[in-house]
Every structure is written in C-alpha cells, then in structure tokens.
Design a protein around this motif. Structure first.
Motif, short mmCIF file in Angstrom:
data_model
loop_
_atom_site.label_atom_id
_atom_site.label_comp_id
_atom_site.label_asym_id
_atom_site.label_seq_id
_atom_site.Cartn_x
_atom_site.Cartn_y
_atom_site.Cartn_z
N LEU A 1 0.77 -1.11 0.13
CA LEU A 1 0.12 0.05 0.10
C LEU A 1 1.10 1.28 0.05
N LYS A 2 1.87 1.27 0.61
CA LYS A 2 2.73 2.27 0.88
C LYS A 2 3.41 2.61 -0.57
N GLN A 3 3.90 1.58 -1.31
CA GLN A 3 4.34 1.66 -2.55
C GLN A 3 3.57 2.47 -3.30
N GLU A 4 2.23 2.05 -3.47
CA GLU A 4 1.05 2.49 -4.47
C GLU A 4 0.96 4.00 -4.03
N VAL A 5 0.85 4.36 -2.63
CA VAL A 5 0.66 5.50 -2.58
C VAL A 5 1.74 6.62 -2.85
N GLU A 6 2.88 5.99 -2.63
CA GLU A 6 4.23 6.84 -3.29
C GLU A 6 4.32 6.94 -4.53
N LYS A 7 3.91 5.76 -5.19
CA LYS A 7 3.70 6.09 -6.87
C LYS A 7 2.86 7.01 -7.30
N GLU A 8 1.58 7.04 -6.67
CA GLU A 8 0.54 7.75 -7.08
C GLU A 8 0.97 9.25 -6.73
N THR A 9 1.59 9.54 -5.65
CA THR A 9 1.90 11.02 -5.30
C THR A 9 3.41 11.48 -5.79
N GLY A 10 4.20 10.45 -6.03
CA GLY A 10 5.47 11.00 -6.43
C GLY A 10 6.40 11.34 -5.48
N LYS A 11 5.80 11.16 -3.95
CA LYS A 11 6.38 11.60 -2.62
C LYS A 11 6.56 10.30 -1.89
N SER A 12 7.64 10.24 -0.95
CA SER A 12 7.95 9.24 -0.02
C SER A 12 7.08 9.69 1.08
N ILE A 13 6.21 8.59 1.80
CA ILE A 13 5.27 8.58 2.77
C ILE A 13 6.11 9.41 4.00
N ASP A 14 7.45 8.97 4.13
CA ASP A 14 8.05 9.20 5.24
C ASP A 14 8.51 10.71 5.22
N SER A 15 8.63 11.34 3.87
CA SER A 15 8.87 12.77 4.13
C SER A 15 7.48 13.58 4.11
N MET A 16 6.43 12.93 4.12
CA MET A 16 5.19 13.65 4.39
C MET A 16 4.66 14.09 5.81
N LYS A 17 5.54 13.66 6.67
CA LYS A 17 5.24 13.83 8.01
C LYS A 17 5.61 15.35 8.47
#
Length: 95
Positions: free
Chosen positions: A79-95
């Motif tokens: 799921l994390k990979q899918e979200v990062e691919k869709e947004t073009g951003k790392s989830i960890d950097s969205m904090k």
C-alpha cells in the motif's frame, strides 16, 4: 484537540486477522477485515475532522501469531508503494 486513532491487530477464533480501528475522540470502533477496508475506514473516520488525523497508534493482541504480523506488514508495504507511486512523494517525507 488532537485527533488520534488506534489500530489493534487481532485474530478471531479461526485465526483470521482483523484490525479494530478506534477513533479516540468519540470512541467509535470499526472492524476492518482487509487492508483495503482499513484504508477506506481511516479516510471515512478522518472526514469528521476535515481529513486531518494527528496520529494512528498501532497495537496487537498478545495472541496474534508472527505469520499474521508478516502478512499485514507485507500488505502495508504494498500500500505504501502504491501511495508513493501515485503521489510521487515518499510517505516518510510527508510527516
């Protein structure tokens, strides 16, 4: 007011896992039997707060076997990979 959800991994009598999602603000509890259902319910509960959730705290019951944790970790990583691919951003950097 902080918006905090808790997510508790549990297993039923057939050793099938589910996630008990609880909104700590109003104590609403939702049972999710898949990662897709969990994702949708986090979004639904979050709508009450304009989509803003401060924290999701994870727990597991003591009787949850390691293979269940491995299965959930794998599905969450996908799921994390899918979200990062869709947004073009790392989830960890969205904090």
């Amino acid at each position: 007011m902080s918006v905090i959800f808790t997510s508790t991994i549990k297993v039923d009598e057939d050793q099938k896992w589910f996630i008990e999602l609880k909104d700590m603000v109003d104590s609403e509890v939702v049972i999710c039997k898949s990662i897709d259902e969990y994702t949708k319910m986090v979004e639904e509960l979050g709508k009450k707060y304009g989509g803003h959730v401060d924290s999701v705290n994870w727990y597991k019951d003591q009787d949850v076997p390691p293979y269940v944790m491995d299965d959930i970790r794998f599905k969450m990583a996908e799921l994390k990979q899918e979200v990062e691919k869709e947004t073009g951003k790392s989830i960890d950097s969205m904090k």
